[in-house]
Design a protein around this motif. Structure first.
Motif, PDB file in Angstrom:
ATOM      1  N   THR A 417      46.894  50.319  38.211  1.00 40.63           N
ATOM      2  CA  THR A 417      45.877  49.497  37.449  1.00 40.63           C
ATOM      3  C   THR A 417      45.460  47.668  37.401  1.00 40.63           C
ATOM      4  N   ALA A 418      46.674  47.584  37.140  1.00 42.70           N
ATOM      5  CA  ALA A 418      46.633  45.947  37.086  1.00 42.70           C
ATOM      6  C   ALA A 418      46.456  44.443  38.686  1.00 42.70           C
ATOM      7  N   ARG A 419      46.531  45.706  39.396  1.00 40.47           N
ATOM      8  CA  ARG A 419      46.326  44.965  40.671  1.00 40.47           C
ATOM      9  C   ARG A 419      44.890  45.580  41.050  1.00 40.47           C
ATOM     10  N   GLU A 420      44.234  46.063  40.481  1.00 41.07           N
ATOM     11  CA  GLU A 420      42.374  46.496  40.491  1.00 41.07           C
ATOM     12  C   GLU A 420      41.955  45.734  39.938  1.00 41.07           C
ATOM     13  N   GLN A 421      42.438  45.602  38.634  1.00 39.55           N
ATOM     14  CA  GLN A 421      41.756  44.354  37.537  1.00 39.55           C
ATOM     15  C   GLN A 421      41.518  43.219  38.152  1.00 39.55           C
ATOM     16  N   VAL A 422      43.722  42.975  38.516  1.00 38.52           N
ATOM     17  CA  VAL A 422      43.154  41.387  39.282  1.00 38.52           C
ATOM     18  C   VAL A 422      42.379  41.216  40.547  1.00 38.52           C
ATOM     19  N   ALA A 423      42.270  41.684  40.511  1.00 40.97           N
ATOM     20  CA  ALA A 423      41.307  41.810  42.339  1.00 40.97           C
ATOM     21  C   ALA A 423      40.086  41.536  41.588  1.00 40.97           C
ATOM     22  N   TYR A 425      38.053  39.080  40.808  1.00 38.56           N
ATOM     23  CA  TYR A 425      37.434  38.448  40.945  1.00 38.56           C
ATOM     24  C   TYR A 425      37.399  37.904  41.661  1.00 38.56           C
ATOM     25  N   GLN A 426      38.319  38.226  42.570  1.00 35.88           N
ATOM     26  CA  GLN A 426      37.489  37.751  44.090  1.00 35.88           C
ATOM     27  C   GLN A 426      37.062  36.902  44.447  1.00 35.88           C
ATOM     28  N   GLY A 427      36.666  35.699  45.172  1.00 33.42           N
ATOM     29  CA  GLY A 427      35.722  35.092  45.919  1.00 33.42           C
ATOM     30  C   GLY A 427      35.513  34.604  44.935  1.00 33.42           C
ATOM     31  N   ARG A 428      35.025  34.245  43.508  1.00 35.48           N
ATOM     32  CA  ARG A 428      34.680  33.861  42.265  1.00 35.48           C
ATOM     33  C   ARG A 428      35.460  32.588  41.819  1.00 35.48           C
ATOM     34  N   VAL A 429      33.967  31.613  41.874  1.00 35.94           N
ATOM     35  CA  VAL A 429      35.288  29.870  40.956  1.00 35.94           C
ATOM     36  C   VAL A 429      35.212  30.730  39.351  1.00 35.94           C
ATOM     37  N   MET A 430      36.996  29.637  38.871  1.00 32.73           N
ATOM     38  CA  MET A 430      36.749  29.743  37.673  1.00 32.73           C
ATOM     39  C   MET A 430      37.844  29.125  37.360  1.00 32.73           C
ATOM     40  N   GLU A 431      37.734  28.317  36.021  1.00 37.12           N
ATOM     41  CA  GLU A 431      38.852  26.928  35.463  1.00 37.12           C
ATOM     42  C   GLU A 431      39.570  27.586  35.718  1.00 37.12           C
ATOM     43  N   VAL A 455      47.503  31.303  39.635  1.00 36.01           N
ATOM     44  CA  VAL A 455      46.265  31.303  40.473  1.00 36.01           C
ATOM     45  C   VAL A 455      47.156  29.431  41.134  1.00 36.01           C
ATOM     46  N   HIS A 456      47.523  30.209  42.442  1.00 39.45           N
ATOM     47  CA  HIS A 456      48.162  29.116  43.202  1.00 39.45           C
ATOM     48  C   HIS A 456      47.491  28.570  44.302  1.00 39.45           C
ATOM     49  N   VAL A 457      47.199  26.781  44.174  1.00 46.14           N
ATOM     50  CA  VAL A 457      46.302  26.196  44.840  1.00 46.14           C
ATOM     51  C   VAL A 457      46.969  25.162  45.531  1.00 46.14           C
ATOM     52  N   PRO A 458      46.359  24.388  46.143  1.00 46.96           N
ATOM     53  CA  PRO A 458      46.876  23.347  47.335  1.00 46.96           C
ATOM     54  C   PRO A 458      47.097  22.334  46.090  1.00 46.96           C
ATOM     55  N   CYS A 475      43.291  37.617  46.704  1.00 46.79           N
ATOM     56  CA  CYS A 475      44.535  38.275  45.787  1.00 46.79           C
ATOM     57  C   CYS A 475      45.612  38.718  46.455  1.00 46.79           C
ATOM     58  N   HIS A 476      46.709  38.317  45.510  1.00 50.54           N
ATOM     59  CA  HIS A 476      48.265  39.112  45.948  1.00 50.54           C
ATOM     60  C   HIS A 476      48.278  39.737  44.851  1.00 50.54           C
ATOM     61  N   GLY A 477      47.795  41.130  44.968  1.00 51.35           N
ATOM     62  CA  GLY A 477      48.573  42.089  43.797  1.00 51.35           C
ATOM     63  C   GLY A 477      48.294  41.104  42.159  1.00 51.35           C
ATOM     64  N   PHE A 478      49.040  40.752  41.759  1.00 53.29           N
ATOM     65  CA  PHE A 478      49.241  39.976  40.827  1.00 53.29           C
ATOM     66  C   PHE A 478      48.639  38.744  40.058  1.00 53.29           C
ATOM     67  N   TYR A 479      48.770  37.841  41.315  1.00 50.81           N
ATOM     68  CA  TYR A 479      48.444  36.597  41.423  1.00 50.81           C
ATOM     69  C   TYR A 479      47.023  36.007  42.391  1.00 50.81           C
ATOM     70  N   TYR A 480      46.508  35.111  42.422  1.00 54.42           N
ATOM     71  CA  TYR A 480      45.618  34.651  43.342  1.00 54.42           C
ATOM     72  C   TYR A 480      46.096  33.576  44.428  1.00 54.42           C
ATOM     73  N   ILE A 481      45.902  33.104  45.544  1.00 47.53           N
ATOM     74  CA  ILE A 481      45.914  31.754  46.780  1.00 47.53           C
ATOM     75  C   ILE A 481      44.595  31.936  46.166  1.00 47.53           C
ATOM     76  N   GLY A 482      44.122  30.476  46.140  1.00 48.19           N
ATOM     77  CA  GLY A 482      42.917  29.682  45.843  1.00 48.19           C
ATOM     78  C   GLY A 482      42.779  28.444  46.091  1.00 48.19           C
ATOM     79  N   HIS A 483      41.906  27.407  46.025  1.00 46.19           N
ATOM     80  CA  HIS A 483      41.996  25.934  46.338  1.00 46.19           C
ATOM     81  C   HIS A 483      40.996  25.889  45.333  1.00 46.19           C
ATOM     82  N   CYS A 484      40.874  24.015  44.501  1.00 44.69           N
ATOM     83  CA  CYS A 484      40.003  23.643  44.237  1.00 44.69           C
ATOM     84  C   CYS A 484      39.201  23.360  44.459  1.00 44.69           C
ATOM     85  N   VAL A 485      37.839  23.408  43.890  1.00 42.30           N
ATOM     86  CA  VAL A 485      36.580  23.008  44.420  1.00 42.30           C
ATOM     87  C   VAL A 485      35.946  21.757  43.500  1.00 42.30           C
TER      88      VAL A 485
END
Ligand code: 5AD
Ligand code: SF4
Length: 485
Positions: A417-423, A425-431, A455-458, A475-485
């Motif tokens: 359930t948690a994986r589904e919930q976290v996923a 927001y994939q693709g969204r920009v958030m603070e 979320v982990h970002v460079p 989305c990697h299960g419980f966290y995201y890899i992303g980047h600053c925009v």
């Protein structure tokens, strides 16, 4: 780390040979001045400052208490170290489940060895576990090398206790059964410069039948709103952008004050503090969560989109045995209402498996609840029998194998359930508030979204403490890899 010294108290101006003041916090500053003399003498003899190590077990309340202990130790001249082979080691203990106690006993064996190789070393224990008389008996008998033991109610007296222990041979024990005191304005050493916990209340009046907290933390006491606001204003002036308001049951905040105020009203006052950007709080009891609170959260720009709402069990029968004072249906209705009003909110929870008398059917109801409420995360615990609580005397304790099997089944549903919930927001920009350099990859920094997702970002350390927009790429299960925009 960053220190908050509240009053202009200058330890040099304190007359250490005078009688100690009666009033607080002046009395504690007097003992800090005395301790500092002791530390200077240590320095003169050893050619270095004494070191200290704190270890926190348990919840955010304990983490905040440990910051207070560190604040006092640093004020008197001790130097913080990451090594347990320090001149002063203090464990701030937890007793909510037995495994926390076992970890403390395990570590004490190690400390005893360190102490043998450094006779100057002092060992102190404090926190919830110390409020249990059986624990004190065991420590006295089997761990005589401990120098100082105190509890949850007199932690504000740490400077005085520390000084008294310098002057005492053997074990110094000071445990209070309860208190109605709240002492303000002692120094605090924050772990993070940009975020901080704030106690808004102490203790708990709920007496859930499995829980030892009301016995070790005492009755519910709220801090005065103006003291809370003053503390947060000072924190913000010192660089804090996010606060976490702490209490065992924040939804009943303010009820026992001379001028009662609700938690929702307190939040509105906190929201007005300029420069403060994020507000979190912990923990909410479902039975006391008001419509006002939902309304205040909904229109707030600062309150984070996260609610920790402990369920404990999805079976009304078990909830009643637990003395939780809500039914399965009432909880569902509440969670639905919250999700309807604040659609982007994350709801997390605590669940206990194996409460006395829990049947496989009861557990099915809990698992069904996880699917229905779609928790964004859940902390699952195996029931732990706590001496002195009503549940410990219940007859139908559940066999360990049945508990283990049920626990694993629940955990799997929670994770799915948690994986589904976290996923979602994939693709969204958030603070995200950037909190630290990633532990395993130094080219990344780790941030936290308003809804508490990681979320982990460079990026590099210069981003720490900043709130930045990030793209949630993978989305990697419980966290995201992303980047600053
Ligand atoms: N056994 C297992 N879990 C417990 N908790 C509290 N007391 C016990 C106990 N005796 C859990 C509850 C609570 C969380 C902080 O710890 O789920 O919400
Ligand atoms: Fe324990 Fe219940 Fe109080 Fe939480 S609300 S601290 S579970 S008694």
């Amino acid at each position: 780390m960053s220190r908050e010294m509240y009053n202009e108290t200058n330890l040099d101006k304190i007359e250490v040979n005078a009688e100690p003041p009666i009033e607080e916090p002046a009395r504690q500053y007097y003992f800090m001045a005395k301790c500092r003399e002791w530390v200077r003498e240590f320095e003169r003899i050893n050619g270095r400052r004494p070191s200290f190590f704190t270890q926190t077990f348990g919840c955010q309340m304990n983490a905040r208490d440990s910051e207070k202990l560190s604040g006092i130790l640093e004020t008197v001249g001790y130097q913080s170290t990451e090594s347990e082979q320090a001149d002063f080691v203090i464990y701030n203990t937890c007793t909510v489940r037995d495994n926390a106690n076992q970890r403390v006993y395990g570590r004490l064996g190690v400390l005893n060895r360190y102490k043998k190789s450094n006779p100057q070393m002092k060992v102190a224990l404090c926190g919830c576990m110390m409020q249990e008389p059986t624990v004190i008996e065991k420590l006295k008998k089997s761990y005589p090398f401990i120098d100082l033991i105190f509890g949850t109610h007199n932690i504000y007296k740490f400077a005085e206790l520390l000084y008294t222990s310098f002057e005492t041979e053997g074990m110094l024990i000071d445990i209070w059964e309860d208190t109605d005191r709240i002492v303000e304005d002692l120094p605090v050493e924050r772990k993070y410069p940009f975020k901080s916990g704030i106690n808004i209340m102490f203790g708990c009046n709920n007496f859930c039948s499995y829980c030892i907290v009301p016995y070790v933390r005492g009755r519910e006491r709220s801090r005065e709103p103006r003291e809370i606001i003053r503390e947060i204003e000072r924190l913000v002036a010192d660089g804090v952008v996010e606060v976490m308001l702490l209490g065992q049951n924040v939804n009943s905040y303010g009820k026992n004050l001379d001028e009662p105020i609700t938690f929702a009203q307190l939040l509105q006052e906190v929201e007005k503090i300029e420069g403060l950007q994020r507000i979190r709080f912990m923990t909410s009891h479902p039975k006391d969560l008001s419509d006002d609170l939902i309304a205040v959260m909904k229109q707030s720009k600062k309150i984070c989109r996260h609610l920790h709402l402990p369920l404990q069990s999805g079976s009304t029968r078990i909830l009643q045995q637990m003395n939780r004072r809500y039914t399965r249906e009432q909880y569902i209705e509440l969670a639905d209402r919250i999700r309807r009003e604040i659609p982007d909110i994350a709801i997390t929870t605590d669940i206990i498996v194996g409460f006395p008398g829990e049947t496989p059917e009861d557990l099915e109801e809990t698992i069904d609840m996880v699917r229905r409420v779609k928790y964004d995360n859940a902390f699952t615990f195996i029931y732990s029998k706590r001496t002195g609580t009503p549940a410990a005397a219940m007859e139908n304790q559940v066999p360990a194998e049945q508990v283990k099997e049920g626990f694993d089944r629940l955990l799997k549903v929670v994770q799915d359930t948690a994986r589904e919930q976290v996923a979602k927001y994939q693709g969204r920009v958030m603070e995200a508030l950037i909190e630290e350099v990633n532990e395993s990859d130094a080219s990344l920094v780790t941030g936290r979204l308003s809804n508490n997702t990681i979320v982990h970002v460079p990026g590099d350390a210069s981003l720490i403490g900043k709130i930045v927009p990030v793209s949630l790429d993978e989305c990697h299960g419980f966290y995201y890899i992303g980047h600053c925009v």
